[in-house]
Design a protein around this motif. Sequence first.
Motif, PDB file in Angstrom:
ATOM      1  N   LYS A  12       0.864  -1.177   0.000  1.00 42.03           N
ATOM      2  CA  LYS A  12       0.000   0.000   0.000  1.00 42.03           C
ATOM      3  C   LYS A  12       0.900   1.227   0.000  1.00 42.03           C
ATOM      4  CE  LYS A  12      -3.806   2.172   2.419  1.00 42.03           C
ATOM      5  NZ  LYS A  12      -3.407   3.268   3.257  1.00 42.03           N
ATOM      6  N   HIS A  13       0.818   2.026  -1.046  1.00 44.98           N
ATOM      7  CA  HIS A  13       1.640   3.221  -1.173  1.00 44.98           C
ATOM      8  C   HIS A  13       0.821   4.426  -0.715  1.00 44.98           C
ATOM      9  CE1 HIS A  13       4.654   0.987  -3.378  1.00 44.98           C
ATOM     10  NE2 HIS A  13       3.707   0.522  -4.167  1.00 44.98           N
ATOM     11  N   GLU A  14       1.297   5.104   0.308  1.00 52.49           N
ATOM     12  CA  GLU A  14       0.629   6.286   0.821  1.00 52.49           C
ATOM     13  C   GLU A  14       1.259   7.539   0.214  1.00 52.49           C
ATOM     14  OE1 GLU A  14       0.779   6.377   5.039  1.00 52.49           O
ATOM     15  OE2 GLU A  14      -0.084   4.399   5.288  1.00 52.49           O
ATOM     16  N   TRP A  15       0.633   8.673   0.449  1.00 51.60           N
ATOM     17  CA  TRP A  15       1.179   9.971   0.049  1.00 51.60           C
ATOM     18  C   TRP A  15       1.534  10.720   1.324  1.00 51.60           C
ATOM     19  CZ3 TRP A  15       1.886  12.285  -4.788  1.00 51.60           C
ATOM     20  CH2 TRP A  15       1.525  11.496  -5.873  1.00 51.60           C
ATOM     21  N   LEU A  16       2.786  11.152   1.423  1.00 48.65           N
ATOM     22  CA  LEU A  16       3.264  11.852   2.606  1.00 48.65           C
ATOM     23  C   LEU A  16       3.688  13.261   2.225  1.00 48.65           C
ATOM     24  CD1 LEU A  16       5.460   9.003   4.097  1.00 48.65           C
ATOM     25  CD2 LEU A  16       3.143   9.629   4.749  1.00 48.65           C
ATOM     26  N   VAL A  54       6.236  10.885  -1.865  1.00 44.60           N
ATOM     27  CA  VAL A  54       6.612  11.957  -0.944  1.00 44.60           C
ATOM     28  C   VAL A  54       6.513  13.293  -1.674  1.00 44.60           C
ATOM     29  CG1 VAL A  54       8.420  12.889   0.525  1.00 44.60           C
ATOM     30  CG2 VAL A  54       8.159  10.427   0.303  1.00 44.60           C
ATOM     31  N   VAL A  55       5.782  14.239  -1.072  1.00 45.90           N
ATOM     32  CA  VAL A  55       5.661  15.596  -1.576  1.00 45.90           C
ATOM     33  C   VAL A  55       6.444  16.494  -0.629  1.00 45.90           C
ATOM     34  CG1 VAL A  55       4.080  17.469  -2.152  1.00 45.90           C
ATOM     35  CG2 VAL A  55       3.379  15.094  -2.510  1.00 45.90           C
ATOM     36  N   ALA A 128       4.822  26.578  -0.573  1.00 46.30           N
ATOM     37  CA  ALA A 128       3.854  25.726   0.122  1.00 46.30           C
ATOM     38  C   ALA A 128       2.748  25.212  -0.790  1.00 46.30           C
ATOM     39  CB  ALA A 128       3.246  26.486   1.292  1.00 46.30           C
ATOM     40  N   LYS A 129       2.637  25.724  -2.004  1.00 49.00           N
ATOM     41  CA  LYS A 129       1.585  25.284  -2.913  1.00 49.00           C
ATOM     42  C   LYS A 129       2.036  24.043  -3.673  1.00 49.00           C
ATOM     43  CE  LYS A 129       1.296  29.334  -4.831  1.00 49.00           C
ATOM     44  NZ  LYS A 129       0.930  30.402  -5.753  1.00 49.00           N
ATOM     45  N   HIS A 130       1.166  23.043  -3.752  1.00 51.29           N
ATOM     46  CA  HIS A 130       1.441  21.846  -4.541  1.00 51.29           C
ATOM     47  C   HIS A 130       0.141  21.381  -5.175  1.00 51.29           C
ATOM     48  CE1 HIS A 130      -0.384  19.016  -1.623  1.00 51.29           C
ATOM     49  NE2 HIS A 130       0.079  19.856  -0.724  1.00 51.29           N
ATOM     50  N   LYS A 131       0.247  20.543  -6.181  1.00 49.88           N
ATOM     51  CA  LYS A 131      -0.941  20.115  -6.918  1.00 49.88           C
ATOM     52  C   LYS A 131      -1.346  18.680  -6.610  1.00 49.88           C
ATOM     53  CE  LYS A 131       1.870  19.124 -10.977  1.00 49.88           C
ATOM     54  NZ  LYS A 131       2.073  19.378 -12.380  1.00 49.88           N
ATOM     55  N   HIS A 132      -1.075  18.214  -5.398  1.00 51.70           N
ATOM     56  CA  HIS A 132      -1.404  16.839  -5.029  1.00 51.70           C
ATOM     57  C   HIS A 132      -2.425  16.789  -3.888  1.00 51.70           C
ATOM     58  CE1 HIS A 132       1.730  15.428  -7.659  1.00 51.70           C
ATOM     59  NE2 HIS A 132       2.527  16.330  -7.126  1.00 51.70           N
ATOM     60  N   ALA A 133      -3.282  17.790  -3.821  1.00 54.81           N
ATOM     61  CA  ALA A 133      -4.301  17.812  -2.770  1.00 54.81           C
ATOM     62  C   ALA A 133      -5.311  16.689  -2.954  1.00 54.81           C
ATOM     63  CB  ALA A 133      -5.011  19.162  -2.759  1.00 54.81           C
ATOM     64  N   ALA A 134      -5.547  16.256  -4.185  1.00 55.12           N
ATOM     65  CA  ALA A 134      -6.506  15.189  -4.450  1.00 55.12           C
ATOM     66  C   ALA A 134      -6.033  13.856  -3.886  1.00 55.12           C
ATOM     67  CB  ALA A 134      -6.745  15.057  -5.950  1.00 55.12           C
ATOM     68  N   GLN A 135      -4.715  13.679  -3.720  1.00 53.27           N
ATOM     69  CA  GLN A 135      -4.188  12.438  -3.170  1.00 53.27           C
ATOM     70  C   GLN A 135      -4.225  12.423  -1.639  1.00 53.27           C
ATOM     71  OE1 GLN A 135      -2.656  14.016  -5.789  1.00 53.27           O
ATOM     72  NE2 GLN A 135      -3.308  12.471  -7.239  1.00 53.27           N
ATOM     73  N   LEU A 136      -4.619  13.519  -1.031  1.00 48.09           N
ATOM     74  CA  LEU A 136      -4.721  13.663   0.425  1.00 48.09           C
ATOM     75  C   LEU A 136      -3.422  13.261   1.121  1.00 48.09           C
ATOM     76  CD1 LEU A 136      -8.283  12.161   0.917  1.00 48.09           C
ATOM     77  CD2 LEU A 136      -7.667  14.575   0.808  1.00 48.09           C
ATOM     78  N   PRO A 137      -2.326  13.994   0.875  1.00 43.88           N
ATOM     79  CA  PRO A 137      -1.068  13.621   1.518  1.00 43.88           C
ATOM     80  C   PRO A 137      -1.132  13.837   3.026  1.00 43.88           C
ATOM     81  CG  PRO A 137      -0.817  15.687   0.353  1.00 43.88           C
ATOM     82  CD  PRO A 137      -2.177  15.166   0.015  1.00 43.88           C
ATOM     83  N   ARG A 138      -0.644  12.855   3.747  1.00 38.93           N
ATOM     84  CA  ARG A 138      -0.629  12.902   5.208  1.00 38.93           C
ATOM     85  C   ARG A 138       0.665  13.583   5.655  1.00 38.93           C
ATOM     86  NH1 ARG A 138       1.719   9.200   8.725  1.00 38.93           N
ATOM     87  NH2 ARG A 138       2.105   7.801   6.983  1.00 38.93           N
ATOM     88  N   PRO A 139       0.580  14.595   6.521  1.00 41.81           N
ATOM     89  CA  PRO A 139       1.818  15.257   6.982  1.00 41.81           C
ATOM     90  C   PRO A 139       2.707  14.286   7.741  1.00 41.81           C
ATOM     91  CG  PRO A 139      -0.104  16.541   7.582  1.00 41.81           C
ATOM     92  CD  PRO A 139      -0.606  15.232   7.070  1.00 41.81           C
ATOM     93  N   HIS A 140       3.970  14.267   7.362  1.00 48.42           N
ATOM     94  CA  HIS A 140       4.955  13.415   8.037  1.00 48.42           C
ATOM     95  C   HIS A 140       5.645  14.287   9.074  1.00 48.42           C
ATOM     96  CE1 HIS A 140       7.500   9.985   8.574  1.00 48.42           C
ATOM     97  NE2 HIS A 140       8.557  10.761   8.529  1.00 48.42           N
TER      98      HIS A 140
END
Length: 147
Positions: A12-16, A54-55, A128-140
């Motif tokens: 399972k690959h998450e977005w961080l 990772v973002v 601070a702006k990025h275009k991956h909000a749809a992937q719901l990245p979890r803050p690490h």
Amino acid sequence: MKTSFPNHAQLKHEWLLVDAQGKSLGRLASQVAKLLRGKHKPGYSPHVDAGDHVVVINAAQVVLTGNKEKDKKYYRHTGYPGGIKETNAAKLRASHPIRLVEHAVRGMLPKGPLGYKLFTKLKVYPDAKHKHAAQLPRPHDETVQAR
């Protein structure tokens, strides 16, 4: 007892989301490389892509300690004879701030097909702006501090 290796269906690959503001470049890069490889997961295997996406945001505010801002050199080659080009970290930060983080992380990943695949899962942005909000990245929130 058998050793079990995770297969593609079990991974399972998450977005961080990692904030680079005020963090030391090398310490940040080692943390991001660990997340990309999947070493923070219990099912880590060195030949499997088990890491997360990772973002990295605020890459322009990463800290270089000591005199590295003016003394650290980055080299590239044009492909022509005598075509080696050199720039220091201050000029690279002014023109392409994300390349500081990308270059540091790329050097900490394995060389070869697996490392190239892992590097595609790294997304770096200068602010601070990025275009991956749809992937719901979890803050690490693993703390990496500047010295």
